[in-house]
Motif scaffolding. Structure first.
Motif, PDB file in Angstrom:
ATOM      1  N   ARG A   5     -12.311   0.838   9.003  1.00 17.40           N
ATOM      2  CA  ARG A   5     -12.042  -0.449   9.636  1.00 17.40           C
ATOM      3  C   ARG A   5     -11.678  -1.445   8.550  1.00 17.40           C
ATOM      4  O   ARG A   5     -12.027  -1.268   7.382  1.00 17.40           O
ATOM      5  CB  ARG A   5     -13.233  -0.929  10.470  1.00 17.40           C
ATOM      6  N   PHE A   6     -10.965  -2.477   8.923  1.00 15.59           N
ATOM      7  CA  PHE A   6     -10.389  -3.335   7.891  1.00 15.59           C
ATOM      8  C   PHE A   6     -11.453  -4.071   7.082  1.00 15.59           C
ATOM      9  O   PHE A   6     -11.204  -4.467   5.951  1.00 15.59           O
ATOM     10  CB  PHE A   6      -9.381  -4.327   8.489  1.00 15.59           C
ATOM     11  N   GLU A   7     -12.652  -4.247   7.630  1.00 12.96           N
ATOM     12  CA  GLU A   7     -13.704  -4.903   6.857  1.00 12.96           C
ATOM     13  C   GLU A   7     -14.015  -4.163   5.564  1.00 12.96           C
ATOM     14  O   GLU A   7     -14.459  -4.765   4.581  1.00 12.96           O
ATOM     15  CB  GLU A   7     -14.994  -5.020   7.688  1.00 12.96           C
ATOM     16  N   GLU A   8     -13.782  -2.845   5.545  1.00 11.59           N
ATOM     17  CA  GLU A   8     -14.120  -2.039   4.372  1.00 11.59           C
ATOM     18  C   GLU A   8     -13.006  -1.993   3.327  1.00 11.59           C
ATOM     19  O   GLU A   8     -13.256  -1.583   2.185  1.00 11.59           O
ATOM     20  CB  GLU A   8     -14.440  -0.603   4.824  1.00 11.59           C
ATOM     21  N   VAL A   9     -11.813  -2.388   3.707  1.00 17.14           N
ATOM     22  CA  VAL A   9     -10.666  -2.281   2.795  1.00 17.14           C
ATOM     23  C   VAL A   9     -10.855  -3.233   1.612  1.00 17.14           C
ATOM     24  O   VAL A   9     -11.164  -4.414   1.786  1.00 17.14           O
ATOM     25  CB  VAL A   9      -9.353  -2.601   3.523  1.00 17.14           C
ATOM     26  N   GLY A  23      -7.527  -4.633 -11.660  1.00 17.38           N
ATOM     27  CA  GLY A  23      -6.966  -3.302 -11.893  1.00 17.38           C
ATOM     28  C   GLY A  23      -7.693  -2.138 -11.273  1.00 17.38           C
ATOM     29  O   GLY A  23      -7.406  -0.981 -11.606  1.00 17.38           O
ATOM     30  N   LEU A  24      -8.634  -2.374 -10.353  1.00 14.86           N
ATOM     31  CA  LEU A  24      -9.387  -1.267  -9.775  1.00 14.86           C
ATOM     32  C   LEU A  24      -8.527  -0.474  -8.796  1.00 14.86           C
ATOM     33  O   LEU A  24      -7.550  -0.971  -8.242  1.00 14.86           O
ATOM     34  CB  LEU A  24     -10.632  -1.790  -9.060  1.00 14.86           C
ATOM     35  N   CYS A  25      -8.926   0.775  -8.579  1.00 16.40           N
ATOM     36  CA  CYS A  25      -8.208   1.675  -7.689  1.00 16.40           C
ATOM     37  C   CYS A  25      -9.135   2.158  -6.582  1.00 16.40           C
ATOM     38  O   CYS A  25     -10.261   2.588  -6.856  1.00 16.40           O
ATOM     39  CB  CYS A  25      -7.673   2.880  -8.468  1.00 16.40           C
ATOM     40  N   ASP A  26      -8.667   2.088  -5.342  1.00 16.10           N
ATOM     41  CA  ASP A  26      -9.362   2.676  -4.200  1.00 16.10           C
ATOM     42  C   ASP A  26      -8.701   4.014  -3.913  1.00 16.10           C
ATOM     43  O   ASP A  26      -7.558   4.075  -3.459  1.00 16.10           O
ATOM     44  CB  ASP A  26      -9.246   1.750  -2.991  1.00 16.10           C
ATOM     45  N   VAL A  27      -9.431   5.099  -4.165  1.00 17.20           N
ATOM     46  CA  VAL A  27      -8.838   6.430  -4.038  1.00 17.20           C
ATOM     47  C   VAL A  27      -8.883   6.969  -2.616  1.00 17.20           C
ATOM     48  O   VAL A  27      -8.346   8.047  -2.350  1.00 17.20           O
ATOM     49  CB  VAL A  27      -9.547   7.445  -4.973  1.00 17.20           C
ATOM     50  N   HIS A  28      -9.485   6.219  -1.680  1.00 18.39           N
ATOM     51  CA  HIS A  28      -9.838   6.852  -0.402  1.00 18.39           C
ATOM     52  C   HIS A  28      -9.844   5.802   0.704  1.00 18.39           C
ATOM     53  O   HIS A  28     -10.891   5.272   1.063  1.00 18.39           O
ATOM     54  CB  HIS A  28     -11.220   7.493  -0.568  1.00 18.39           C
ATOM     55  N   CYS A  29      -8.676   5.514   1.241  1.00 21.93           N
ATOM     56  CA  CYS A  29      -8.562   4.533   2.325  1.00 21.93           C
ATOM     57  C   CYS A  29      -7.787   5.169   3.473  1.00 21.93           C
ATOM     58  O   CYS A  29      -6.677   5.656   3.274  1.00 21.93           O
ATOM     59  CB  CYS A  29      -7.852   3.270   1.832  1.00 21.93           C
ATOM     60  N   HIS A  30      -8.362   5.153   4.664  1.00 18.85           N
ATOM     61  CA  HIS A  30      -7.737   5.837   5.796  1.00 18.85           C
ATOM     62  C   HIS A  30      -6.694   4.958   6.481  1.00 18.85           C
ATOM     63  O   HIS A  30      -6.545   3.770   6.174  1.00 18.85           O
ATOM     64  CB  HIS A  30      -8.804   6.305   6.777  1.00 18.85           C
ATOM     65  N   THR A  31      -5.974   5.569   7.398  1.00 20.50           N
ATOM     66  CA  THR A  31      -4.886   4.905   8.107  1.00 20.50           C
ATOM     67  C   THR A  31      -5.077   5.098   9.608  1.00 20.50           C
ATOM     68  O   THR A  31      -6.049   5.717  10.065  1.00 20.50           O
ATOM     69  CB  THR A  31      -3.519   5.488   7.706  1.00 20.50           C
ATOM     70  N   VAL A  84      -1.881  -3.501   7.307  1.00 20.41           N
ATOM     71  CA  VAL A  84      -2.962  -4.452   7.031  1.00 20.41           C
ATOM     72  C   VAL A  84      -3.707  -4.050   5.763  1.00 20.41           C
ATOM     73  O   VAL A  84      -4.064  -4.898   4.941  1.00 20.41           O
ATOM     74  CB  VAL A  84      -3.925  -4.534   8.229  1.00 20.41           C
ATOM     75  N   ASN A  85      -3.924  -2.744   5.586  1.00 18.99           N
ATOM     76  CA  ASN A  85      -4.602  -2.270   4.373  1.00 18.99           C
ATOM     77  C   ASN A  85      -3.877  -2.760   3.122  1.00 18.99           C
ATOM     78  O   ASN A  85      -4.492  -3.229   2.152  1.00 18.99           O
ATOM     79  CB  ASN A  85      -4.654  -0.745   4.336  1.00 18.99           C
ATOM     80  N   ARG A  86      -2.564  -2.617   3.138  1.00 18.21           N
ATOM     81  CA  ARG A  86      -1.771  -2.973   1.954  1.00 18.21           C
ATOM     82  C   ARG A  86      -1.826  -4.467   1.676  1.00 18.21           C
ATOM     83  O   ARG A  86      -1.977  -4.893   0.524  1.00 18.21           O
ATOM     84  CB  ARG A  86      -0.337  -2.509   2.147  1.00 18.21           C
ATOM     85  N   VAL A  87      -1.715  -5.280   2.717  1.00 19.29           N
ATOM     86  CA  VAL A  87      -1.749  -6.735   2.510  1.00 19.29           C
ATOM     87  C   VAL A  87      -3.116  -7.180   2.022  1.00 19.29           C
ATOM     88  O   VAL A  87      -3.233  -7.979   1.088  1.00 19.29           O
ATOM     89  CB  VAL A  87      -1.365  -7.463   3.813  1.00 19.29           C
ATOM     90  N   LEU A  88      -4.170  -6.654   2.630  1.00 21.21           N
ATOM     91  CA  LEU A  88      -5.516  -7.009   2.180  1.00 21.21           C
ATOM     92  C   LEU A  88      -5.736  -6.589   0.734  1.00 21.21           C
ATOM     93  O   LEU A  88      -6.298  -7.345  -0.064  1.00 21.21           O
ATOM     94  CB  LEU A  88      -6.562  -6.356   3.083  1.00 21.21           C
ATOM     95  N   ALA A  89      -5.321  -5.371   0.399  1.00 17.76           N
ATOM     96  CA  ALA A  89      -5.502  -4.880  -0.969  1.00 17.76           C
ATOM     97  C   ALA A  89      -4.807  -5.783  -1.976  1.00 17.76           C
ATOM     98  O   ALA A  89      -5.365  -6.137  -3.020  1.00 17.76           O
ATOM     99  CB  ALA A  89      -4.985  -3.452  -1.086  1.00 17.76           C
ATOM    100  N   GLU A  90      -3.581  -6.188  -1.666  1.00 13.94           N
ATOM    101  CA  GLU A  90      -2.834  -7.048  -2.574  1.00 13.94           C
ATOM    102  C   GLU A  90      -3.492  -8.419  -2.714  1.00 13.94           C
ATOM    103  O   GLU A  90      -3.694  -8.919  -3.820  1.00 13.94           O
ATOM    104  CB  GLU A  90      -1.405  -7.214  -2.073  1.00 13.94           C
TER     105      GLU A  90
END
Length: 505
Positions: free
Chosen positions: A473-477, A253-261, A274-280
């Motif tokens: 970069r995606f490593e940080e997502v 249930g954690l939230c990332d408030v700050h992810c760039h595009t 990619v951010n969305r798929v990795l997050a899920e």
């Protein structure tokens, strides 16, 4: 006489198994649990995780099944892409083929990993490419069975690590033939040669480290399936430590408030998709795509000058020049299309000339959150004294808190960016101001080191904390391992952490 062996040095090894990568190959993985298209990103994230913990591996071991179907047209391109990515790291790679990989000669050539002995820092890595029979059965040839004793005789003081795809021990209760058909003979050879450690993949759940007849055995879990595990091997002579890490977030249930595009000028490999798929897949509860407003209003060559902090006319020219207001209208449409279950959208906003928020009135609404930031201060120059910097920072913080922001980004990072000490004496005062404004303090590790003392001051003042990857970069997502370690350091229990954290409604 065999040449004298050099004493081994310590060695850090990243171990990856069963990536099942599929991208350019004309093949669709039939098993939904395997995140085959994400394997390349997961590989990079595993290396990033080790580096975050202060470990710089000198060797990467790949335990096979790098691709999902080595016979599919284009599979060789996927394999070459993985090999090329690893080549760019500058880290030595050793790889053994798996039952999915096909063409072991091509595999050995791409990774410079012919079967046999490879010496690295005084350790001997024995690579095996076992023989395939019918119905997925594998066995070791008589010639390869003899290698451990031969090599041990030639290198009597060299710790030996055996590397193969199929597990050897213990037995796996399954109708599928995971183990080598002649695994008992293989294990006996390892015992007689005093092999230190045997590493395998193939069995996706993995098998924990255990000892059998003086030899340590481990089966590395599959990187391609949740919880997306990998291992770190630390070798020191004949002593070693094997640690399993997982990329999936352990706290729900954690939230990332700050992810760039891809709209950020400073972004490298992030993209909203990619951010969305990795997050899920990695178990993030909510992902906030939060973009720099000043990157959207101004072209790159103006944005990075920060002249808009001194000259309000630059903003007015953009705002009055076109209804699109730079790229803001395009981003608003793009971001709105991303919003949905588990995805929120926002802006990272700064002050401009005169202390006003750089946000046109027509752009002030429609966002799930605004993250306020002090990236630069209009009158700060090289040589500005620390005391003056502190005064100006508190001035701009007070101005920023008069606007409807929900989170303060990387609160004291500007000081380290200007090679100044973080003002510890201001921690409590800043926390109290955030508390009065109802604004959360961000924990942010992107080119930044959050201070535990400031977080404790925030908790004492009743300020909620916000987790921000600030991913460029995606490593940080969705990588909150350092954030969670820091929360534990300041005394929070993971089963009670949610009530201290901010998330947009």
């Amino acid at each position: 006489m065999p040449p004298p062996s050099l004493p081994p040095h310590s060695l850090d090894v990243l171990i990856l198994a069963d990536l099942h990568y599929t991208s350019l190959a004309r093949h669709t993985c039939p098993i939904s649990a395997r995140q085959a298209p994400l394997a390349r990103e997961l590989m990079h994230k595993a290396l990033h995780r080790l580096r975050q913990t202060g470990v710089e591996p000198q060797l990467i071991i790949l335990l096979g099944d790098l691709v999902d179907n080595g016979q599919a047209p284009g599979a060789e391109l996927d394999l070459a892409r993985l090999a090329g990515d690893l080549q760019k790291t500058g880290i030595r790679v050793l790889a053994v083929p798996g039952n999915h990989d096909n063409a072991p000669e091509r595999y050995a050539g791409l990774f410079d990993s012919a079967p046999g002995l490879h010496l690295v820092n005084g350790y001997g890595f024995l690579l095996f490419s076992d023989q395939r029979g019918e119905n997925e059965h594998y066995s070791r040839t008589p010639e390869s069975l003899a290698w451990p004793s031969q090599i041990a005789a030639q290198h009597p003081d060299t710790p030996l690590i055996a590397v193969q795809h199929n597990p050897l021990h213990p037995a796996i209760q399954s109708g599928y033939p995971y183990l080598l058909d002649n695994s008992d003979a293989v294990s006996a050879g390892y015992r007689d040669a005093r092999v230190l450690l045997s590493l395998s993949g193939h069995y996706h759940p993995g098998q924990s480290l255990h000892e059998h007849e003086g030899v340590a055995y481990a089966t590395t879990p599959a990187l391609a399936e949740t919880p997306f595990a990998f291992q770190h091997l630390r070798l020191e002579g004949r002593r070693f430590e094997l640690t399993t890490h997982t990329l999936r977030i352990g706290v729900p249930g954690l939230c990332d408030v700050h992810c760039h595009t891809e709209f950020a000028y400073c972004a490298t490999t992030v993209s909203a998709g990619v951010n969305r798929v990795l997050a899920e897949q990695l178990g993030l509860g909510t992902l906030c795509l939060t973009e720099h407003a000043f990157h959207l209003y101004f072209p790159c060559e103006i944005a990075w000058t920060y002249d808009w902090q001194r000259d309000r006319g630059l903003a007015e020219a953009v705002w009055n020049g076109s209804p699109r207001r730079g790229r803001m209208a395009a981003y608003r449409r793009f971001a709105a299309a991303q919003r949905g279950p588990g995805v929120r959208i926002g802006l990272e906003v700064d002050l401009m000339a005169g202390g006003e928020l750089l946000l046109h009135p027509d752009d002030a609404t429609g966002w799930d959150l605004l993250v306020g930031a002090v990236h630069e201060i209009d009158t700060v120059r090289k040589g500005t004294p620390q005391a003056e910097m502190e005064r100006l920072f508190m001035r701009d913080l007070e101005r920023l808190l008069t606007y409807p922001i929900q989170v303060l980004a990387h609160p004291f990072r500007i000081f380290t960016r200007h090679q100044m000490a973080k003002p510890e004496h201001l921690y409590r005062e800043v926390a109290q101001r955030l508390a009065r404004a109802g604004v959360a303090a961000e924990i942010n590790f992107h080119t930044n080191q959050p201070e535990p003392a400031f977080l404790r001051a925030c908790l004492d003042a009743g300020v909620r904390l916000a987790l921000g990857s600030d991913a460029h970069r995606f490593e940080e997502v969705a990588d909150f391992d350092p954030h969670l370690r820091l929360l534990r350091e300041v005394g929070l229990e993971m089963d009670d952490v949610a009530r201290h954290l901010y998330a947009p409604i």
